[in-house]
Design a protein around this motif. Structure first.
Motif, short mmCIF file in Angstrom:
data_model
loop_
_atom_site.label_atom_id
_atom_site.label_comp_id
_atom_site.label_asym_id
_atom_site.label_seq_id
_atom_site.Cartn_x
_atom_site.Cartn_y
_atom_site.Cartn_z
N ARG A 17 -8.61 -0.48 -8.85
CA ARG A 17 -7.84 -0.54 -7.60
C ARG A 17 -6.48 -1.12 -7.94
NH1 ARG A 17 -8.21 -0.08 -2.17
NH2 ARG A 17 -7.53 -1.83 -0.88
N LEU A 18 -5.45 -0.42 -7.51
CA LEU A 18 -4.09 -0.77 -7.91
C LEU A 18 -3.16 -0.42 -6.76
CD1 LEU A 18 -3.13 -1.68 -10.75
CD2 LEU A 18 -2.65 0.70 -11.27
N LEU A 19 -2.34 -1.37 -6.32
CA LEU A 19 -1.38 -1.12 -5.23
C LEU A 19 -2.06 -0.50 -4.01
CD1 LEU A 19 1.59 0.22 -7.41
CD2 LEU A 19 1.39 -2.03 -6.38
N GLY A 20 -3.26 -0.98 -3.73
CA GLY A 20 -3.99 -0.51 -2.55
C GLY A 20 -4.55 0.90 -2.70
N GLN A 21 -4.56 1.44 -3.91
CA GLN A 21 -5.10 2.78 -4.15
C GLN A 21 -6.37 2.67 -4.99
OE1 GLN A 21 -0.77 4.53 -5.12
NE2 GLN A 21 -2.37 6.07 -5.32
N PHE A 80 -1.42 0.62 -19.16
CA PHE A 80 -0.44 0.63 -18.06
C PHE A 80 -0.51 1.96 -17.31
CE2 PHE A 80 1.26 -2.75 -20.63
CZ PHE A 80 1.90 -3.60 -19.73
N ALA A 81 -0.24 1.90 -16.01
CA ALA A 81 -0.25 3.09 -15.18
C ALA A 81 1.08 3.23 -14.45
CB ALA A 81 -1.38 3.02 -14.16
N TRP A 82 1.45 4.48 -14.22
CA TRP A 82 2.68 4.77 -13.46
C TRP A 82 2.27 5.44 -12.16
CZ3 TRP A 82 7.62 4.18 -12.54
CH2 TRP A 82 8.32 5.18 -11.86
N LEU A 83 2.49 4.73 -11.05
CA LEU A 83 2.09 5.25 -9.74
C LEU A 83 3.28 5.74 -8.92
CD1 LEU A 83 -0.63 4.04 -10.59
CD2 LEU A 83 -0.89 3.11 -8.31
N GLY A 84 4.38 6.03 -9.62
CA GLY A 84 5.58 6.52 -8.95
C GLY A 84 5.36 7.89 -8.34
N PRO A 85 6.37 8.39 -7.60
CA PRO A 85 6.22 9.67 -6.91
C PRO A 85 5.80 10.79 -7.87
CG PRO A 85 8.30 8.61 -6.33
CD PRO A 85 7.69 7.79 -7.41
N GLU A 86 4.94 11.66 -7.39
CA GLU A 86 4.41 12.75 -8.22
C GLU A 86 5.56 13.56 -8.80
OE1 GLU A 86 1.40 14.89 -6.16
OE2 GLU A 86 0.46 15.50 -8.05
N GLY A 87 5.49 13.81 -10.08
CA GLY A 87 6.51 14.62 -10.73
C GLY A 87 7.74 13.85 -11.19
N GLY A 132 0.81 -1.21 0.00
CA GLY A 132 0.00 0.00 0.00
C GLY A 132 0.85 1.26 0.00
N PRO A 133 0.19 2.44 -0.15
CA PRO A 133 0.93 3.70 -0.12
C PRO A 133 1.72 3.82 1.19
CG PRO A 133 -1.36 4.06 -0.75
CD PRO A 133 -1.25 2.63 -0.33
N GLY A 134 2.95 4.26 1.08
CA GLY A 134 3.76 4.47 2.28
C GLY A 134 4.56 3.26 2.71
N THR A 135 4.32 2.10 2.12
CA THR A 135 5.10 0.91 2.49
C THR A 135 6.37 0.84 1.64
OG1 THR A 135 3.98 -0.47 0.87
CG2 THR A 135 3.00 -0.40 3.07
N SER A 136 7.35 0.10 2.15
CA SER A 136 8.64 0.00 1.44
C SER A 136 8.51 -0.83 0.17
CB SER A 136 9.69 -0.62 2.35
OG SER A 136 9.90 0.23 3.46
N CYS A 137 7.80 -1.95 0.25
CA CYS A 137 7.62 -2.76 -0.97
C CYS A 137 6.71 -2.03 -1.94
CB CYS A 137 7.06 -4.14 -0.62
SG CYS A 137 7.10 -5.28 -1.99
#
Ligand code: FES
Ligand code: FE2
Length: 456
Positions: free
Chosen positions: A52-56, A138-145, A13-18
């Motif tokens: 729903r993707l990576l807990g988001q 495909f979606a990119w959920l990496g850090p904003e920006g 999920g968001p905020g986890t290391s994995c």
């Protein structure tokens, strides 16, 4: 594995290391077919889907300009659900108070606010980059920006639409156990075993791939893969790192003095494996976490010879799932369709002969929604799984320290070790015992030489 380590590698999920590691990669968010009105009539009226993707929780929609928008689902005003939004030219409008958002997250209107309000300029909805490749969004959920990487340079993505086909399915379990079944070359000898063989005349189809023939012959006779797997069930498993994040797995089953069975597959870090469907079709299967306890597998079928019959493949796979979730018809609720009489007489598992995907589904779901790895006892055949876990723990640390995790095939695969460039390749063959390495490399080279689209 320690309990803390198991937590570390399974929580995404968001905020986890994995979760941060998994957000370093493009992730499949939906099949393009899910937006096709021919497959889902609702899409003719309003091409909008909750995803729903990576807990988001996200909302995916056609942006009207030929592309797609992907936004956080909770409206930034007071949190109503944008998956019920009004799709308009230029964006998606929240039905609660009419705030409208462009595909890039820009707030375009806050119509209930007083004339001259500038609230809109101070509000932004989180938007995520999206790209369509080989029938998948495909979606990119990496850090904003941050700048997303390229997609890996896979044959599955290079093949023309006529020679590729994508499908997906839901498994109710954590992503890691879903992936680990694919780097476990010992299990087909048991889990997918048929107690007798069928005719080889039937074309191998997804779900029945072990019914197909292994390439090569035994005394002039072709053998179904399932017979080899059944009669030779103690494979020697080898694996090697081919390039960054790309592992080659080879399972060797010595058959006679003269013959050895060789099954070669690949794994791309962190959650993709490439396996043979037949001598001329590969399956590239990605495993994307929906959340900690649900995973979608996305399979890309790539043909090196004939075009694929999309309608037939879709009809065949639809028989196993229900829409719109692509959820399997069998599962924990009905004991995965288990039949004790079948187990006694026809198959090792007792869950049908037509869909080995169901066998794998049972294996990964019956472990529990998140496998408790503190209780397992790993053996010699689990060595690729162990190596992958070490890589995974290291990559989580790397990302935590601000570094770049393994990015498999960020460059096209080059020739080497007797292999032609491109791939990753797969093979299931019966080879001369003395020269099996040259044999499978020749087979792979011949397959690639026969693919018109690789020469184009
Ligand atoms: S909650 Fe969406 S506009 Fe008010
Ligand atoms: Fe399997």
């Amino acid at each position: 594995m320690q309990a803390e380590q198991n937590e570390l590698v399974t929580r995404i999920g968001p905020g986890t290391s994995c979760g941060a590691l998994m957000r370093s990669y493009w992730q499949p968010a939906a099949l393009l077919a899910e937006f096709d009105p021919a497959h889902d009539a609702r899409m003719a009226v309003r091409p909008v889907k909750a995803v729903r993707l990576l807990g988001q929780d996200l909302v995916l929609f056609r942006d009207g300009a030929g592309g797609f928008g992907l936004l956080d689902r909770a409206c930034p005003h007071r949190g109503a659900d944008l998956a019920f939004g009004r799709l308009e030219p230029g964006g998606l409008r929240c039905p609660f108070h009419g705030w409208k958002f462009a595909a890039d997250g820009t707030c375009l209107e806050t119509p209930a606010e007083p004339l001259g309000s500038t609230l809109c300029t101070r509000v932004r909805q989180r938007a995520y980059p999206v790209k369509v490749q080989s029938g998948v969004i495909f979606a990119w959920l990496g850090p904003e920006g941050s700048v997303p990487p390229e997609l890996p340079k896979l044959d599955a993505f290079a093949a023309p639409a006529s020679h590729s086909y994508a499908f997906k399915g839901l498994w109710r379990c954590n992503w890691l156990q879903a992936f680990e079944v694919g780097i476990d070359p010992a299990h087909p000898s048991f889990l997918h075993r048929y107690l007798s063989d069928a005719s080889l005349d039937e074309a191998a189809t997804y779900g029945r791939q072990f019914r197909g023939a292994s390439a090569g012959e035994v005394e002039g006779e072709r053998w179904p893969m399932t017979r080899v797997m059944r009669e030779f069930c103690q494979p020697e498993i080898r694996f090697e790192s081919v390039s960054e994040g790309l592992m080659r797995l080879i399972a060797i089953r010595p058959m006679t003095e003269a013959l050895t069975h060789v099954r070669m597959t690949h794994a791309l870090f962190p959650a993709t494996f490439v396996i043979p469907l037949s001598e001329t079709i590969t399956i590239t299967q990605m495993h994307v976490p929906v959340d900690d306890t649900h995973t979608y597998w996305y399979s890309f079928f790539t043909s090196y010879t004939e075009p694929l019959d999309h309608a037939a493949m879709r009809a065949q796979r639809l028989a196993a799932v229900t829409l719109p979730e692509y959820a399997p018809r069998h599962g924990r609720n009905d004991g995965w369709g288990f039949d004790a009489a079948e187990q006694a007489t026809r198959t090792y598992l007792g869950m049908g002969e037509d869909d080995i995907n169901l066998h794998d589904q049972w294996a990964v779901e019956s472990m529990g929604s998140v496998q408790d790895r503190t209780k397992e006892h790993l053996g010699t055949t689990d060595k690729a799984i162990m190596a992958n876990r070490r890589t995974l723990l290291k990559a989580i640390e790397t990302v935590r320290a601000g570094g770049r995790p393994p990015m498999p095939l960020s460059m096209p695969m080059t020739a080497g070790q007797g292999m032609p460039p491109g791939g990753p390749d797969t093979i299931d063959c019966i080879a001369p015992a003395a020269s099996w390495e040259q044999f499978w490399q020749q087979q792979v080279a011949a397959k690639r030489a026969g693919a018109a689209w690789l020469r184009a």
